[in-house]
Design an enzyme around this catalytic site. Structure first.
Site, PDB file in Angstrom:
ATOM      1  N   SER A 185      42.753  41.675  41.059  1.00 37.26           N
ATOM      2  CA  SER A 185      41.742  40.815  40.465  1.00 37.26           C
ATOM      3  C   SER A 185      41.923  40.768  38.942  1.00 37.26           C
ATOM      4  CB  SER A 185      40.345  41.286  40.875  1.00 37.26           C
ATOM      5  OG  SER A 185      39.370  40.330  40.533  1.00 37.26           O
ATOM      6  N   ASP A 271      39.753  33.632  49.641  1.00 38.06           N
ATOM      7  CA  ASP A 271      39.253  34.232  48.406  1.00 38.06           C
ATOM      8  C   ASP A 271      38.517  33.175  47.569  1.00 38.06           C
ATOM      9  OD1 ASP A 271      38.782  35.590  46.049  1.00 38.06           O
ATOM     10  OD2 ASP A 271      40.825  36.371  45.863  1.00 38.06           O
ATOM     11  N   HIS A 308      38.526  38.081  48.860  1.00 40.33           N
ATOM     12  CA  HIS A 308      38.973  38.760  47.651  1.00 40.33           C
ATOM     13  C   HIS A 308      39.449  40.183  47.934  1.00 40.33           C
ATOM     14  CE1 HIS A 308      39.476  38.830  43.379  1.00 40.33           C
ATOM     15  NE2 HIS A 308      38.651  39.835  43.202  1.00 40.33           N
TER      16      HIS A 308
END
Length: 329
Positions: A185, A271, A308
């Site tokens: 991320s 995501d 995610h």
């Protein structure tokens, strides 16, 4: 959440023309040259962890503007030989936490440096690195100083990330020729930026990278952190041009184009935090601006039914095996 972005066949070909400012390279050269004028390491202290199989140190290094940045350095106990080293960056809202929280890399036989994120901890994890710089912008890290590239928070954080590599190369027991940048991320975006700014990195591991193809991301998702930029612009309607200009200086696609290290990517196709097309935009243009006659080794792992969180432990296993194949020990 069902898949909301481009279908896989289009993602594999998705290589949009992401606008770069004319002074992108000079901007980062000047920023990093200023940081490099100071010694990287400030302090290294042994840290008691009550773990017998690893040794840890509390490291402080000089980041952007010489600001002290904290990190944990951990390695297999009793091993003195210089090791390949993974420099890891954490996700949005996290800090470095405690030294025993992330042990995959030292247990696998690597040295490991985990960098704190200045001024950001408290949402998902603890940290202890302040950010002493202020500038007009919104209340969230992704909007701090967002009206000018020179003031932007990610100029400081990316500089810290590069300086973490400088610092780790000065630590004992590190093979300076085998440094790996890794993260998920926000951490994946920082690792990608480092790969584009350091030309002798040994490898890159990036999953669900943040700050890639940002202009698309802020129009495609309302999830934070991108949603925080949209929320800022919903109030500061006159600031859009300035904000988009600032974001163009930290876009992961521009860094990916300049990178040359072997790279492994991982992306969940559902995501909504870091939309898949934004990560593919970086992957599909990786090393495009380097002029290499042979493109670097790179691979992409996709997880069609994951968001995610991506591949989690399955992907970590793939990272371990891939890294062992491109970085023999």
């Amino acid at each position: 959440m069902p898949r909301f972005d481009l279908p896989p066949d289009q993602l594999r070909q998705y290589a949009p023309a992401v606008a770069e400012p004319a002074d992108f390279d000079n901007f980062w050269h000047t920023t990093l040259a200023d940081a490099a004028a100071r010694p990287a390491l400030l302090d290294v202290r042994p840290e008691r962890t009550d773990l017998r199989l690893v040794d840890s140190w509390d490291v402080t290094f000089a980041g952007f503007a010489g600001d002290p940045v904290r990190a944990w350095y951990t390695r297999p106990a009793g091993v003195d030989a210089p090791l390949a080293t993974v420099v890891e960056y954490v996700g949005y809202g996290r800090g470095r936490g405690l030294p025993h929280e992330r042990l995959t890399w030292p247990v696998a036989g690597y040295a490991h440096l985990l960098m704190d994120s200045r001024g950001q901890a408290g949402q998902y994890g603890v940290g202890d690195t302040p950010d002493p710089h202020g500038a007009p912008g919104g209340p969230w890290p992704v909007t701090w100083g967002i009206l000018r590239p020179q003031d932007y928070y990610y100029r400081r954080l990316i500089t810290d990330a590069v300086r973490a590599v400088d610092a780790v190369r000065a630590l004992p027991g590190v093979d300076p020729t085998r440094i790996v940048a890794a993260g998920n991320s926000q951490g994946g975006g920082l690792a990608l930026a480092v790969a584009g700014l350091i030309d002798d990195l040994a490898a890159l591991l990036t999953t669900a990278p943040f700050l890639c193809h940002v202009q698309r991301a802020i129009e495609l998702t309302d999830a934070s952190p991108y949603g925080e930029i949209a929320q800022y612009l919903a109030v500061h309607r006159e600031a859009e041009e300035a904000v988009r200009r600032t974001l163009s200086y930290v876009d992961g696609v521009a860094f990916a184009r300049r990178a040359s290290a072997p790279a492994q990517f991982g992306i969940g196709l559902r995501d909504t935090v870091c939309p898949p097309s934004t990560g593919f935009a970086a992957y599909n243009q990786y090393a495009a601006a380097t002029g290499c006659s042979e493109p670097p080794v790179r691979e992409m792992h996709i997880y069609p039914f994951n968001g995610h969180e991506g591949g989690e432990a399955v992907h970590v296993r793939r990272q371990l095996r891939w890294l062992a194949s491109v970085l023999p020990r």
